[in-house]
Enzyme design. Structure first.
Site, PDB file in Angstrom:
ATOM      1  CG  PHE A 104      -1.397  11.196  11.099  1.00 47.96           C
ATOM      2  CD1 PHE A 104      -1.170  11.679  12.641  1.00 47.96           C
ATOM      3  CD2 PHE A 104      -2.190  10.364  10.906  1.00 47.96           C
ATOM      4  CE1 PHE A 104      -1.620  11.105  13.601  1.00 47.96           C
ATOM      5  CE2 PHE A 104      -2.569   9.319  11.930  1.00 47.96           C
ATOM      6  CZ  PHE A 104      -2.362   9.929  13.446  1.00 47.96           C
TER       7      PHE A 104
ATOM      8  CB  SER B 184      -1.736  14.965   4.707  1.00 47.03           C
ATOM      9  OG  SER B 184      -2.811  14.661   5.723  1.00 47.03           O
ATOM     10  CG  MET B 185       0.024  17.078  10.550  1.00 45.35           C
ATOM     11  SD  MET B 185       0.859  15.831  11.953  1.00 45.35           S
ATOM     12  CE  MET B 185       2.268  15.541  11.199  1.00 45.35           C
TER      13      MET B 185
ATOM     14  CG  ASP C  95      -8.038  13.900  -0.308  1.00 44.85           C
ATOM     15  OD1 ASP C  95      -8.244  13.361   0.564  1.00 44.85           O
ATOM     16  OD2 ASP C  95      -7.450  14.903  -0.265  1.00 44.85           O
TER      17      ASP C  95
ATOM     18  CG  HIS D 256      -5.222  12.371   1.674  1.00 42.86           C
ATOM     19  ND1 HIS D 256      -5.554  13.558   1.843  1.00 42.86           N
ATOM     20  CD2 HIS D 256      -4.365  12.060   2.630  1.00 42.86           C
ATOM     21  CE1 HIS D 256      -4.762  14.155   2.670  1.00 42.86           C
ATOM     22  NE2 HIS D 256      -4.126  13.078   3.344  1.00 42.86           N
TER      23      HIS D 256
END
Length: 337
Positions: free
Chosen positions: A80, A148-149, A278, A306
């Protein structure tokens, strides 16, 4: 001193002073320009070339290195509000003869941004499939990497287009329910209760908010100068309205748990890499994936948050290469049996 010699020193000094002054001016006055130059330099140094691909009236921007060969190509999907250049830290540690493709996700950087586009996770997976077809990446099954995304999108892609991929790497992927709330999830809940949801921690608009975001995303504490923080914010501010819209789309009910809803359909050999510390997406998601995906290899990185790609690029690159080598060895053994 001879006049010609003096002139030579003056010219030489001026030649050196111009780039130095330009650097200082960029650092003090236009830090965002310095950041763009930084990415341009590393793309060039690592041999990554930027190209565009069109699907009807939709444009994809991507960078690539190498050509398809006997080893699977690798397609990388960023997270993202990031862009294709976030992978440069890992590209540095990958062999130059590997065919690598890093694409700007829908609406990001050089890829088309449209108010009419579907930015749900399923919508993004469909767009990435269009990109794959545009550049004919699926002539042979490829290895898909997402973080992630982008990990959420990669997992859904693997479930919906199984014939396209031979293997999958998910790095701290979104799209999973968690029994343990991360620091980020707790912050979101507090903001919702105070009706301050406009202040999303992953969408900074000041250097101070940028510093807070970096602390949230990283276990390693990077010392980032104030001017660089300002530059990072300046680069993002023109896109913050889009990021808010996108964020609300991917945390909406139809996208929030997309990976969880599709993980049982993933048949490709899968590697999961997660930072143990994370604070954005809890590491417990790794065990959720391991229990649902057959032949799932999980690696938990100690002292890592993360931003695995930034914090542990060499380790991440090595894990991906070792995973691909293992699959190649297993494939050879099957052929010989």
């Amino acid at each position: 001193m001879d006049l010609d010699v003096l002139n030579m020193f003056v010219i030489a000094g001026g030649t050196l002073a111009i780039p130095i002054l330009a650097f200082v001016a960029s650092f003090l006055l236009w830090p965002s320009a310095l950041i763009r130059i930084y990415y341009w330099y590393w793309r060039r140094a690592l041999g990554m070339q930027v190209r565009y691909a069109n699907y009807d009236d939709y444009q994809f921007c991507y960078s690539y290195r190498g050509r398809p060969g006997y080893r699977p190509s690798i397609l990388m999907l960023h997270g993202f509000s990031a862009h294709k250049d976030m992978w440069l830290a890992i590209v540095k540690f990958l062999p130059k003869n590997l065919h690598l493709v890093c694409v700007d996700m829908p609406g990001h950087e050089g890829t088309t941004r449209s108010a009419l586009d579907d930015y749900s996770i399923n919508g993004q997976a469909k767009r990435i499939h269009q990109f794959v077809e545009c550049i004919k990446l699926n002539r042979r099954p490829f290895h898909l990497v997402g973080t992630s995304m982008g990990g959420n999108v990669a997992g859904v892609y693997a479930a919906q287009y199984p014939e396209d991929i031979c293997s999958l790497t998910l790095i701290c992927p979104a799209g999973l329910p968690s029994t343990t709330d991360s620091k980020f999830v707790k912050q979101l809940r507090e903001l919702q209760e105070s009706e301050g949801i406009d202040r999303i921690p992953l969408i900074p608009s000041t250097p101070e908010e940028m510093a807070d975001m970096l602390k949230l995303c990283s276990y390693v504490r990077f010392k980032v100068p104030q001017q660089i923080l300002q530059g990072l914010v300046d680069v993002r501010i023109p896109h913050n309205d889009f990021y808010r819209k996108l964020f609300l789309e991917i945390v909406d009910e139809k996208s929030r748990h997309s990976l969880h809803e599709n993980m049982s359909k993933i048949k490709a050999p899968t590697q999961v890499i997660w930072g143990k510390q994370d604070q954005v997406l809890d590491v417990s998601g790794a065990s959720v994936l391991a229990s649902a995906i057959p032949d799932c290899h999980v690696y938990i990185l100690e002292n890592c948050g993360h931003s695995v790609v930034v914090e542990r690029p060499r380790k991440t690159a090595n894990l991906i290469l070792e995973f691909l080598a293992l699959l190649h060895s297993m494939d050879n053994n099957k052929k010989q049996a």
